[in-house]
Design a protein around this motif. Structure first.
Motif, PDB file in Angstrom:
ATOM      1  N   TYR A   8       0.815  -1.215   0.000  1.00  0.00           N
ATOM      2  CA  TYR A   8       0.000   0.000   0.000  1.00  0.00           C
ATOM      3  C   TYR A   8       0.852   1.270   0.000  1.00  0.00           C
ATOM      4  O   TYR A   8       0.350   2.343  -0.329  1.00  0.00           O
ATOM      5  CB  TYR A   8      -0.966  -0.029   1.191  1.00  0.00           C
ATOM      6  CG  TYR A   8      -1.922  -1.186   1.105  1.00  0.00           C
ATOM      7  CD1 TYR A   8      -3.002  -1.157   0.234  1.00  0.00           C
ATOM      8  CD2 TYR A   8      -1.711  -2.340   1.853  1.00  0.00           C
ATOM      9  CE1 TYR A   8      -3.861  -2.243   0.116  1.00  0.00           C
ATOM     10  CE2 TYR A   8      -2.556  -3.427   1.744  1.00  0.00           C
ATOM     11  CZ  TYR A   8      -3.633  -3.367   0.866  1.00  0.00           C
ATOM     12  OH  TYR A   8      -4.464  -4.455   0.737  1.00  0.00           O
ATOM     13  N   ILE A  31     -11.438  -0.562  -3.858  1.00  0.00           N
ATOM     14  CA  ILE A  31     -11.904  -0.570  -2.474  1.00  0.00           C
ATOM     15  C   ILE A  31     -12.133   0.884  -2.077  1.00  0.00           C
ATOM     16  O   ILE A  31     -11.232   1.718  -2.193  1.00  0.00           O
ATOM     17  CB  ILE A  31     -10.875  -1.204  -1.522  1.00  0.00           C
ATOM     18  CG1 ILE A  31     -10.459  -2.597  -2.011  1.00  0.00           C
ATOM     19  CG2 ILE A  31     -11.450  -1.258  -0.109  1.00  0.00           C
ATOM     20  CD1 ILE A  31     -11.579  -3.577  -2.147  1.00  0.00           C
ATOM     21  N   LEU A  77      -7.523   2.374  -4.679  1.00  0.00           N
ATOM     22  CA  LEU A  77      -8.196   2.846  -3.477  1.00  0.00           C
ATOM     23  C   LEU A  77      -8.991   4.082  -3.835  1.00  0.00           C
ATOM     24  O   LEU A  77      -8.509   4.935  -4.588  1.00  0.00           O
ATOM     25  CB  LEU A  77      -7.173   3.187  -2.386  1.00  0.00           C
ATOM     26  CG  LEU A  77      -6.315   2.045  -1.847  1.00  0.00           C
ATOM     27  CD1 LEU A  77      -5.242   2.599  -0.908  1.00  0.00           C
ATOM     28  CD2 LEU A  77      -7.166   1.008  -1.119  1.00  0.00           C
ATOM     29  N   VAL A 114     -14.984   0.335   3.021  1.00  0.00           N
ATOM     30  CA  VAL A 114     -14.515   0.616   4.380  1.00  0.00           C
ATOM     31  C   VAL A 114     -15.293   1.826   4.883  1.00  0.00           C
ATOM     32  O   VAL A 114     -15.181   2.919   4.325  1.00  0.00           O
ATOM     33  CB  VAL A 114     -13.000   0.907   4.407  1.00  0.00           C
ATOM     34  CG1 VAL A 114     -12.544   1.162   5.844  1.00  0.00           C
ATOM     35  CG2 VAL A 114     -12.212  -0.255   3.797  1.00  0.00           C
ATOM     36  N   ARG A 191      -5.179  -3.980   6.741  1.00  0.00           N
ATOM     37  CA  ARG A 191      -4.404  -4.496   5.610  1.00  0.00           C
ATOM     38  C   ARG A 191      -4.831  -5.914   5.238  1.00  0.00           C
ATOM     39  O   ARG A 191      -4.929  -6.247   4.048  1.00  0.00           O
ATOM     40  CB  ARG A 191      -2.917  -4.469   5.960  1.00  0.00           C
ATOM     41  CG  ARG A 191      -2.314  -3.065   5.963  1.00  0.00           C
ATOM     42  CD  ARG A 191      -0.888  -3.094   6.468  1.00  0.00           C
ATOM     43  NE  ARG A 191      -0.233  -1.788   6.290  1.00  0.00           N
ATOM     44  CZ  ARG A 191       0.872  -1.440   6.906  1.00  0.00           C
ATOM     45  NH1 ARG A 191       1.462  -2.295   7.745  1.00  0.00           N
ATOM     46  NH2 ARG A 191       1.418  -0.252   6.692  1.00  0.00           N
ATOM     47  N   LEU A 194      -8.176  -5.739   3.316  1.00  0.00           N
ATOM     48  CA  LEU A 194      -7.967  -5.222   1.973  1.00  0.00           C
ATOM     49  C   LEU A 194      -7.263  -6.255   1.097  1.00  0.00           C
ATOM     50  O   LEU A 194      -7.610  -6.427  -0.082  1.00  0.00           O
ATOM     51  CB  LEU A 194      -7.153  -3.927   2.015  1.00  0.00           C
ATOM     52  CG  LEU A 194      -7.786  -2.724   2.713  1.00  0.00           C
ATOM     53  CD1 LEU A 194      -6.881  -1.504   2.578  1.00  0.00           C
ATOM     54  CD2 LEU A 194      -9.164  -2.415   2.181  1.00  0.00           C
ATOM     55  N   TRP A 197      -9.787  -8.700  -0.166  1.00  0.00           N
ATOM     56  CA  TRP A 197     -10.639  -8.150  -1.211  1.00  0.00           C
ATOM     57  C   TRP A 197      -9.897  -8.017  -2.533  1.00  0.00           C
ATOM     58  O   TRP A 197     -10.458  -8.259  -3.600  1.00  0.00           O
ATOM     59  CB  TRP A 197     -11.197  -6.796  -0.775  1.00  0.00           C
ATOM     60  CG  TRP A 197     -12.279  -6.900   0.259  1.00  0.00           C
ATOM     61  CD1 TRP A 197     -13.038  -8.011   0.548  1.00  0.00           C
ATOM     62  CD2 TRP A 197     -12.741  -5.874   1.142  1.00  0.00           C
ATOM     63  NE1 TRP A 197     -13.933  -7.720   1.553  1.00  0.00           N
ATOM     64  CE2 TRP A 197     -13.784  -6.423   1.928  1.00  0.00           C
ATOM     65  CE3 TRP A 197     -12.374  -4.539   1.340  1.00  0.00           C
ATOM     66  CZ2 TRP A 197     -14.466  -5.682   2.894  1.00  0.00           C
ATOM     67  CZ3 TRP A 197     -13.046  -3.801   2.304  1.00  0.00           C
ATOM     68  CH2 TRP A 197     -14.080  -4.367   3.073  1.00  0.00           C
TER      69      TRP A 197
END
Length: 215
Positions: A8, A31, A77, A114, A191, A194, A197
């Motif tokens: 990330y 996400i 993101l 989220v 984390r 994510l 996903w």
């Protein structure tokens, strides 16, 4: 700290869009991060990526556009406009809500949401509506109770359990964790979710018949 399967820290800003027509092509996996304008959304994204990716402000409501950040190819993101608190003209507030709703309803690459809520004031009406809508659309939700450092451990745990019980009545695809950008609380859990996903769950191989037991 557990190592994430997705890096990330490599997140890069792509664009700020007023609506979904200006977003990148609707492919791959996105996400999205959503929350009330004072929930600490930008700080959470910055903690996740270990960089000043999203602009923070003492004035809630600065995120007025759909901000997109690229990770690996076809992984993004999304920082959605904050809702429910900002002291802005009603016309602008309605515009934000339209762009938010349009994204959530029409974006095919959205694979997880989220939802960030201040642990001291979770599950406001707009939070509930957003979570219930996502669940009814089969979009998995991670509810992050932010600013968890404001509570001692016992109070923090009891608040998480309370929110879990309430959201268990909505759907079984909702995960709840405490989170603190200041202390790093919940960062590993964020984390991990994510990663699932984006890449799917970790598959552990059963031992083969040739594996001999340890002496």
């Amino acid at each position: 700290m557990a190592k994430s399967r997705v890096d990330y820290t490599q997140a890069k800003f792509i664009t700020s869009a007023p609506d979904i027509s200006k977003l990148p092509e609707d492919t791959g996996i996105e996400i999205a991060f959503a929350g009330r304008s004072n929930a600490g959304k930008s700080s959470s994204l910055n903690t996740l990526t270990e960089q000043k990716l999203a602009r923070t402000s003492k004035t809630p409501g600065r995120t007025q556009l759909i901000n997109t950040f690229a990770l690996q190819e076809d992984q993004r993101l999304i920082d959605l406009p904050g809702y429910g608190f900002a002291k802005v003209p009603m016309e602008m507030k309605l515009k934000w809500q339209r762009s938010l709703g349009e994204y959530l309803q029409k974006r095919e690459s959205l694979k997880g949401l989220v939802v960030l809520m201040d642990i001291r004031h979770p599950l406001k009406d707009l939070d509930r509506q957003l979570i219930e809508w996502a669940s009814s659309s089969d979009i998995p939700v991670l509810a992050l109770l932010t600013k968890a450092d404001k509570f001692k451990q016992g109070k923090r745990k009891s608040e998480v359990l309370k929110v879990r019980r309430e959201l268990a009545e909505v759907a079984d695809n909702i995960t709840v964790h405490a989170f603190s950008s200041l202390k790093g609380t919940g960062l590993n859990e964020l984390r991990k979710q994510l990663d699932e996903w984006f890449l799917g769950p970790v598959v552990t191989q059963p031992p083969s018949e040739n594996d001999s037991p340890a002496e």
